[in-house]
Design an enzyme around this catalytic site. Structure first.
Site, PDB file in Angstrom:
ATOM      1  CD  GLU A   1      -2.948  -0.970   2.347  1.00  0.00           C
ATOM      2  OE1 GLU A   1      -2.853  -0.001   3.131  1.00  0.00           O
ATOM      3  OE2 GLU A   1      -3.840  -1.824   2.433  1.00  0.00           O
TER       4      GLU A   1
ATOM      5  CB  CYS B   1       5.117  -4.287  10.212  1.00  0.00           C
ATOM      6  SG  CYS B   1       6.175  -3.419  11.407  1.00  0.00           S
TER       7      CYS B   1
ATOM      8  CB  CYS C   1       2.522  -1.169  16.994  1.00  0.00           C
ATOM      9  SG  CYS C   1       4.289  -0.793  16.864  1.00  0.00           S
TER      10      CYS C   1
ATOM     11  CB  CYS D   1      -0.099  -0.538  13.948  1.00  0.00           C
ATOM     12  SG  CYS D   1       0.398  -0.300  12.231  1.00  0.00           S
TER      13      CYS D   1
ATOM     14  N   GLY E   1       5.582  -1.490   7.464  1.00  0.00           N
ATOM     15  CA  GLY E   1       6.944  -1.878   7.761  1.00  0.00           C
ATOM     16  C   GLY E   1       7.698  -0.942   8.691  1.00  0.00           C
TER      17      GLY E   1
ATOM     18  CB  SER F   1       8.108   6.963  10.870  1.00  0.00           C
ATOM     19  OG  SER F   1       7.513   6.653  12.112  1.00  0.00           O
TER      20      SER F   1
ATOM     21  CG  LEU G   1       7.956   8.456  23.201  1.00  0.00           C
ATOM     22  CD1 LEU G   1       9.139   7.533  23.448  1.00  0.00           C
ATOM     23  CD2 LEU G   1       8.286   9.876  23.654  1.00  0.00           C
TER      24      LEU G   1
ATOM     25  CG  ASN H   1      -6.010   7.572  12.396  1.00  0.00           C
ATOM     26  OD1 ASN H   1      -6.740   8.546  12.414  1.00  0.00           O
ATOM     27  ND2 ASN H   1      -4.701   7.660  12.186  1.00  0.00           N
TER      28      ASN H   1
ATOM     29  CB  CYS I   1      -1.171   7.405  11.206  1.00  0.00           C
ATOM     30  SG  CYS I   1       0.179   6.830  12.247  1.00  0.00           S
TER      31      CYS I   1
END
EC number: 2.1.1.192
Length: 351
Positions: free
Chosen positions: A92, A112, A116, A119, A159, A189, A219, A294, A337
């Site tokens: 994407e 990835c 997280c 995410c 990723g 990032s 963070l 989000n 995000c």
């Protein structure tokens, strides 16, 4: 002579070597360079200035371009692209308009491994690294589709960029020196990988130019306990160690660090947590981007109210922390995000 390595991403001297190896005069390299990076060709047979017989012999040489298999438009105008790679995998990228600027959010890996908690990308696991040409192609694809020059690039798609650092730096070299996008308009990032921020700082150069792009560190927490919950890999990388690497980065490069902080209702959005965050960053040459959460289907985290977001930002400003609130523009297309995850089950793939 054939070469299975795609041409996209090669510098002019590298293209000169390739052209000469094909038995052609070296001036053909300049023509190839222009057609690759200015005209964004997908096949070498498109290069009308090449001799017809040579063009025909080059049809099997890979340029390194992907195929758009789906595009979703959000109410704000952002467009999420599903791109099919040479091996059939889907990644994407997102085109984000802002006035006369066009930003591309690019992926650096297929999936990835960071997992997280907030995410979508990490929910599908890690499949492989992207090659430099697969990163560069995302930018050219968006630029071509919009018929507008890309001004900014953020490595905030699928990723962890620092786990694919060599390819990321090679892509940035090309995007900067061959395509002409300024490094100061590029942001990389990372959630923070032990030793990798220092390695990036000690690289010092991208190609033959000084390192000038922005480093953004995800963070997302004012203390170790909350960060461990949100970012499993942080359990092996204390915040104190991460911030020390960031300080070293500032000292070595002279570039400030941006800290990304996703605001999750009831978890890390309280005034006292803003004060904790300010204490962590005291005396730091940095900037904080606050990103209201989000939503994604697999998790229960909610976006705080605007009043809560504003109060958190004000609390940081009172502590003399530079802060910007980033309201995502890609929500309607699942392009914001934390929402990027190539959905191969719903993408319509042409035959």
């Amino acid at each position: 002579m054939t070469d299975a390595t795609p041409l996209l991403g090669r510098s002019l001297p590298e293209l000169q070597d390739w052209v000469v190896a094909q038995g052609q005069p070296s001036y053909r390299a300049k023509q190839l360079y222009q057609w690759l990076y200015e005209r964004s060709i997908h096949n070498l047979a498109e290069i009308s200035v090449f001799p017809k017989a040579w063009r025909q012999s080059l049809q099997a040489v890979p340029v390194g371009r992907s195929q758009i298999v789906d595009r979703s438009v959000s109410p704000s105008g952002s467009i999420k692209y599903l791109l099919r790679l040479h091996d059939g995998e889907i990644i994407e990228a997102v085109g984000i308009p802002s006035g006369d600027r066009l930003t591309v959010c690019v992926s650096s890996q297929l999936g990835c491994a960071m997992a997280c908690d907030f995410c979508a990308t990490g929910k599908g696991g890690f499949r492989r690294h992207l090659a430099p040409h697969e990163i560069i192609d995302q930018v050219l694809t968006v630029q071509e589709d919009w018929q507008q020059r890309v001004s900014n690039i953020v490595f905030m798609g699928m990723g962890e960029p620092l786990l694919n650092l060599d390819a990321v730096l090679a892509a940035i070299r090309c995007l900067n020196q061959d395509i002409g996008i300024g490094q100061r308009g590029i942001t990389v990032s990372t959630v923070g990988i032990p030793g990798h921020i220092r390695r990036l700082a000690e690289t010092k150069r991208v190609g033959d130019r000084p390192l000038q792009f922005t480093l953004a560190v995800s963070l997302h927490a004012p203390n170790q306990a909350i960060r461990d919950r949100l970012i499993p890999s942080s359990r092996h990388y204390p915040i104190t160690d991460l911030l020390q690497e960031c300080r070293d980065y500032v000292q070595i490069t002279g570039r400030r660090v941006t800290f990304e902080y996703i605001l999750l209702a009831g978890l890390n959005d309280q005034p006292e947590q803003a004060e904790q965050l300010a204490q962590l960053l005291r005396g730091f040459q940095s900037h904080v981007n606050l990103i209201p959460c989000n939503p994604i289907d697999e998790v229960e985290y909610q976006r705080p109210s605007k009043a809560r977001v504003d109060a958190f930002a004000d609390a940081l400003r009172q502590q003399r922390v530079a802060v910007t609130v980033r309201w995502s523009k890609g929500l309607g297309a699942d392009a914001a995000c934390g929402q990027l995850r190539a959905n191969r089950s719903t993408a319509t793939l042409p035959a």
